[in-house]
Enzyme design. Structure first.
Site, PDB file in Angstrom:
ATOM      1  N   CYS A   1       0.838  -1.207   0.000  1.00 17.96           N
ATOM      2  CA  CYS A   1       0.000   0.000   0.000  1.00 17.96           C
ATOM      3  C   CYS A   1       0.868   1.250   0.000  1.00 17.96           C
ATOM      4  O   CYS A   1       1.385   1.661   1.040  1.00 17.96           O
ATOM      5  CB  CYS A   1      -0.929  -0.004   1.210  1.00 17.96           C
TER       6      CYS A   1
ATOM      7  N   CYS B   1      -0.439   4.127   2.142  1.00 18.12           N
ATOM      8  CA  CYS B   1      -0.210   3.931   3.583  1.00 18.12           C
ATOM      9  C   CYS B   1       1.257   4.181   3.940  1.00 18.12           C
ATOM     10  O   CYS B   1       1.558   4.819   4.944  1.00 18.12           O
ATOM     11  CB  CYS B   1      -0.541   2.506   4.011  1.00 18.12           C
ATOM     12  N   ASP B   2       2.160   3.642   3.156  1.00 18.49           N
ATOM     13  CA  ASP B   2       3.559   3.562   3.584  1.00 18.49           C
ATOM     14  C   ASP B   2       4.547   4.385   2.767  1.00 18.49           C
ATOM     15  O   ASP B   2       5.718   4.499   3.142  1.00 18.49           O
ATOM     16  CB  ASP B   2       4.010   2.083   3.567  1.00 18.49           C
TER      17      ASP B   2
END
Ligand code: NDP
Length: 315
Positions: free
Chosen positions: A139, A142-143
């Site tokens: 992701c 997300c990261d």
């Protein structure tokens, strides 16, 4: 059979969608019972730091956030159970569900929040860095932030891979895209966007051989599957964007699914499925956003829809 359990609201799955549904359902006195599923806490438990969920200005780890959501759901007496639902029968007005131990539950409403699982390549080195939080992620939204000013590699050639590569290109100095065939699967416009981005390099006919590093990722070994030539790409992050699989197999005899297996919403803007009294929240029906906060939002919708459904039946 006397040991059949009757419940007003059964929640299947324990990611942000399921816990949010539980909090709302419990506060509405629907006495929800939740089966946590194979991976209690869901996909977030494989995420290190969550910095984009509102309300956590300092960030929080995925597992810690799921524990907080669980305790919030339990505070209002959600019956949270370790175990999973293996079979359903949604042919009647009472929805029958069976756990892995054979326990039979008759639920007036069911909220499906079984999520989706990111697909991985399955390489030993990839799994090692995924599990230790050392630089493998599925992701970018997300990261990606953790790799600002660094070089990353992303594997995949669909719309998600293109979108995520483009997202990473704004944060990273260089993004190398590994495409296993000599063409993309993604739509033309998405491909053009990555092709036009100066700090994205696309390597066609390229397979991942190994993710390299001690405790954290430092490089990726790749191989051209036409020439057999291997090379090493320096990178601190390895992103996998080769698709997701929604966890919906057990519902396929009763619910309308799309060609990949995502549950189709019966009415846009609601959590209704095609079976009255069965609602869906989170990634089991979402191939577009797939965020904890959007899952939580649809969890709330599902609980409110379930509450209204019960009210209309005279509860
Ligand atoms: P897709 O299934 O569309 O694409 C998966 C990609 O991963 C393919 O290019 C495939 O390669 C590649 N792949 C699969 N396995 C491997 C492997 N072992 N090694 C290397 N590469 C591999 O998944 P997406 O998540 O990209 O998209 C899912 C759906 O969501 C699609 O319908 C997509 O259009 C949609 N979507 C739309 C967006 C938008 O419009 N903004 C954004 C994101 C998704 P190959 O092509 O060789 O099979």
């Amino acid at each position: 059979m006397s040991d059949i359990e009757k419940v007003q609201c059964l929640i299947i799955g324990s990611g942000p969608a399921g816990y949010t549904a539980a909090i709302y359902a419990a506060r509405a006195d629907m006495k929800p019972v939740m089966y946590q599923g194979m991976q209690p806490g869901g996909q977030l438990t494989t995420t290190n730091e969550v910095e984009n969920f509102p309300g956590y200005p300092e960030g929080i780890t995925g597992p810690a956030m799921m524990m907080e959501l669980e305790s919030q759901a339990k505070r209002f007496d959600t019956d949270v159970r370790f175990g999973f639902i293996t079979k359903v029968d949604f042919s009647g007005s009472i929805h029958k569900c069976w756990t892995e131990t054979g326990h039979e539950i008759h639920a007036e409403t069911v909220i499906i929040s079984t999520g989706a699982s990111a697909k991985y390549l399955g390489l030993e080195s990839e799994q090692k860095f995924l599990l230790n939080g050392g630089g493998v992620s599925a992701c970018a939204v997300c990261d990606g932030f953790f790799y600002r000013g660094q070089e990353t590699v992303i594997v995949g050639a669909g719309d998600s891979a293109c979108e995520e590569a483009h997202y990473l290109s704004k944060l990273c100095t260089k993004v190398t895209m590994l495409v296993r065939r000599d063409e993309f699967r993604a739509s033309k416009i998405m491909v053009e966007r990555v092709e036009k981005t100066p700090n994205i390099e696309i390597l066609y006919n390229t397979d991942t051989v190994e993710v390299i590093g001690e405790d954290v990722v430092s490089a990726v070994k790749v191989k051209n599957n036409k020439t057999g030539v291997e090379s090493i790409i320096p990178a601190t992050g390895f992103f996998v964007a080769i698709g997701h699989k929604p966890n919906t197999d057990i519902f396929s005899d009763y619910l309308n699914l799309d060609e990949v297996g995502y549950i189709k919403y019966e009415k846009p803007g609601t959590s209704y499925t095609n079976v009255p009294g069965v609602f869906v929240a989170g990634d089991a029906a979402d191939k577009t956003y797939r965020q904890a906060i959007t899952a939580a939002g649809t969890g709330c919708m599902a609980a409110l829809d379930a509450e209204r459904y019960l009210a209309a039946k005279g509860h």
